[in-house]
Motif scaffolding. Structure first.
Motif, PDB file in Angstrom:
ATOM      1  N   PHE A   1     -61.418 -71.278 -14.190  1.00 50.65           N
ATOM      2  CA  PHE A   1     -61.065 -71.043 -15.416  1.00 50.65           C
ATOM      3  C   PHE A   1     -60.479 -72.518 -16.481  1.00 50.65           C
ATOM      4  N   ILE A   2     -59.869 -73.216 -15.619  1.00 52.02           N
ATOM      5  CA  ILE A   2     -59.310 -74.355 -16.564  1.00 52.02           C
ATOM      6  C   ILE A   2     -60.534 -74.605 -16.841  1.00 52.02           C
ATOM      7  N   VAL A   3     -61.630 -76.056 -16.585  1.00 54.10           N
ATOM      8  CA  VAL A   3     -63.297 -75.954 -17.023  1.00 54.10           C
ATOM      9  C   VAL A   3     -63.121 -75.201 -18.139  1.00 54.10           C
ATOM     10  N   PHE A   4     -63.035 -74.149 -18.408  1.00 56.24           N
ATOM     11  CA  PHE A   4     -64.195 -73.525 -19.519  1.00 56.24           C
ATOM     12  C   PHE A   4     -62.497 -73.977 -20.738  1.00 56.24           C
ATOM     13  N   MET A   5     -61.422 -73.485 -20.413  1.00 59.21           N
ATOM     14  CA  MET A   5     -60.675 -73.614 -21.054  1.00 59.21           C
ATOM     15  C   MET A   5     -60.720 -74.967 -21.433  1.00 59.21           C
ATOM     16  N   PHE A   6     -60.732 -76.120 -20.568  1.00 63.12           N
ATOM     17  CA  PHE A   6     -61.148 -77.511 -21.033  1.00 63.12           C
ATOM     18  C   PHE A   6     -62.222 -77.701 -22.370  1.00 63.12           C
ATOM     19  N   PHE A   7     -62.994 -76.941 -21.809  1.00 62.84           N
ATOM     20  CA  PHE A   7     -64.814 -77.193 -22.404  1.00 62.84           C
ATOM     21  C   PHE A   7     -64.060 -75.701 -23.921  1.00 62.84           C
ATOM     22  N   SER A   8     -63.635 -75.047 -23.705  1.00 66.89           N
ATOM     23  CA  SER A   8     -63.490 -74.114 -24.887  1.00 66.89           C
ATOM     24  C   SER A   8     -62.291 -74.210 -26.063  1.00 66.89           C
ATOM     25  N   TYR A   9     -61.308 -75.636 -25.572  1.00 71.58           N
ATOM     26  CA  TYR A   9     -60.194 -76.701 -26.405  1.00 71.58           C
ATOM     27  C   TYR A   9     -61.391 -77.050 -26.969  1.00 71.58           C
TER      28      TYR A   9
ATOM     29  N   GLY B   1     -59.829 -71.208  -5.615  1.00 71.75           N
ATOM     30  CA  GLY B   1     -59.512 -72.211  -5.477  1.00 71.75           C
ATOM     31  C   GLY B   1     -60.588 -72.482  -6.630  1.00 71.75           C
ATOM     32  N   VAL B   2     -61.994 -72.236  -6.516  1.00 75.67           N
ATOM     33  CA  VAL B   2     -63.480 -71.816  -7.210  1.00 75.67           C
ATOM     34  C   VAL B   2     -62.763 -71.341  -8.862  1.00 75.67           C
ATOM     35  N   ILE B   3     -62.726 -70.154  -8.919  1.00 75.66           N
ATOM     36  CA  ILE B   3     -62.549 -69.392  -9.761  1.00 75.66           C
ATOM     37  C   ILE B   3     -60.941 -70.094 -10.098  1.00 75.66           C
ATOM     38  N   PHE B   4     -59.936 -71.035 -10.312  1.00 75.31           N
ATOM     39  CA  PHE B   4     -58.889 -71.106 -11.155  1.00 75.31           C
ATOM     40  C   PHE B   4     -59.354 -72.539 -11.918  1.00 75.31           C
ATOM     41  N   ILE B   5     -59.935 -73.232 -10.469  1.00 75.15           N
ATOM     42  CA  ILE B   5     -60.597 -74.003 -10.926  1.00 75.15           C
ATOM     43  C   ILE B   5     -61.885 -74.255 -12.431  1.00 75.15           C
TER      44      ILE B   5
ATOM     45  N   LEU C   1     -54.283 -83.143 -10.159  1.00 78.64           N
ATOM     46  CA  LEU C   1     -53.714 -83.137  -8.620  1.00 78.64           C
ATOM     47  C   LEU C   1     -54.233 -81.914  -7.779  1.00 78.64           C
ATOM     48  N   MET C   2     -53.778 -80.433  -8.541  1.00 75.73           N
ATOM     49  CA  MET C   2     -54.109 -79.211  -7.945  1.00 75.73           C
ATOM     50  C   MET C   2     -55.736 -78.906  -8.176  1.00 75.73           C
ATOM     51  N   MET C   3     -56.195 -79.605  -8.859  1.00 77.08           N
ATOM     52  CA  MET C   3     -58.028 -79.800  -8.280  1.00 77.08           C
ATOM     53  C   MET C   3     -58.268 -80.541  -7.735  1.00 77.08           C
ATOM     54  N   VAL C   4     -57.677 -81.046  -7.621  1.00 78.25           N
ATOM     55  CA  VAL C   4     -58.426 -82.372  -6.134  1.00 78.25           C
ATOM     56  C   VAL C   4     -57.673 -81.998  -5.138  1.00 78.25           C
ATOM     57  N   GLY C   5     -56.485 -81.339  -5.418  1.00 78.97           N
ATOM     58  CA  GLY C   5     -56.459 -80.692  -3.631  1.00 78.97           C
ATOM     59  C   GLY C   5     -57.228 -79.343  -2.964  1.00 78.97           C
TER      60      GLY C   5
ATOM     61  N   LEU D   1     -51.456 -70.650  -5.029  1.00 81.67           N
ATOM     62  CA  LEU D   1     -51.428 -69.333  -4.062  1.00 81.67           C
ATOM     63  C   LEU D   1     -52.599 -70.130  -2.942  1.00 81.67           C
ATOM     64  N   PRO D   2     -54.279 -71.321  -3.541  1.00 80.44           N
ATOM     65  CA  PRO D   2     -55.266 -71.467  -2.738  1.00 80.44           C
ATOM     66  C   PRO D   2     -54.562 -72.658  -1.942  1.00 80.44           C
ATOM     67  N   GLY D   3     -53.113 -74.150  -2.892  1.00 80.01           N
ATOM     68  CA  GLY D   3     -52.804 -74.477  -1.936  1.00 80.01           C
ATOM     69  C   GLY D   3     -52.299 -74.165  -0.341  1.00 80.01           C
ATOM     70  N   ILE D   4     -51.433 -73.327  -0.906  1.00 79.28           N
ATOM     71  CA  ILE D   4     -50.260 -72.002   0.230  1.00 79.28           C
ATOM     72  C   ILE D   4     -51.006 -71.664   1.097  1.00 79.28           C
ATOM     73  N   LEU D   5     -52.009 -70.746   0.736  1.00 80.15           N
ATOM     74  CA  LEU D   5     -53.424 -70.429   1.688  1.00 80.15           C
ATOM     75  C   LEU D   5     -54.015 -71.565   3.001  1.00 80.15           C
TER      76      LEU D   5
END
Length: 124
Positions: A24-32, A18-22, A60-64, A103-107
């Motif tokens: 990555f998403i934050v990195f993509m946001f700031f890259s844009y 989850g930390v890796i995915f979040i 929702l995915m990030m908050v979850g 995967l983080p939510g399922i785990l």
């Protein structure tokens, strides 16, 4: 005791992913934003599931994923619902949305189930 260890393994694997995915998403946001493209303003767009669905799903995915650090069941359900919202809004197709983001939510959900099973076994 083994179920508890499996639950801990699932929980910590979900947390790390989850930390890796979040990140990555934050990195993509700031890259844009740094590239000058910016993030589309959701208030200027017509209300549609196609545009707002993925945005709400990612949020929702990030908050979850973050809520799952404390409350595994609630966080896992929220994260999985977010990924499902993204899939539904993209007409049931993946279209660039990797399913491993669920995967983080399922785990978290598996960890909560294993821990609940262990507690029932101990109390019986």
């Amino acid at each position: 005791m083994k179920d508890l260890q499996k639950g801990d393994t699932c929980r910590w694997t979900g947390r790390i992913l989850g930390v890796i995915f979040i990140s990555f998403i934050v990195f993509m946001f700031f890259s844009y934003a740094a590239a000058g493209q910016g993030f589309p303003n959701p208030f200027n767009q017509p209300i549609s599931l196609w545009f707002h669905g993925p945005l709400v799903g990612i949020i929702l995915m990030m908050v979850g994923t973050l809520v799952g650090w404390r409350w595994e069941t609630a966080g896992g359900l929220t994260a999985v619902i977010g990924v499902l919202l993204i899939l539904v809004s993209q007409k049931y197709g993946v279209k660039g949305m990797p399913l491993f983001l669920a995967l983080p939510g399922i785990l978290y959900l598996v960890s909560a189930a294993l821990r609940r099973h262990e507690r029932r076994k101990v109390s019986a």
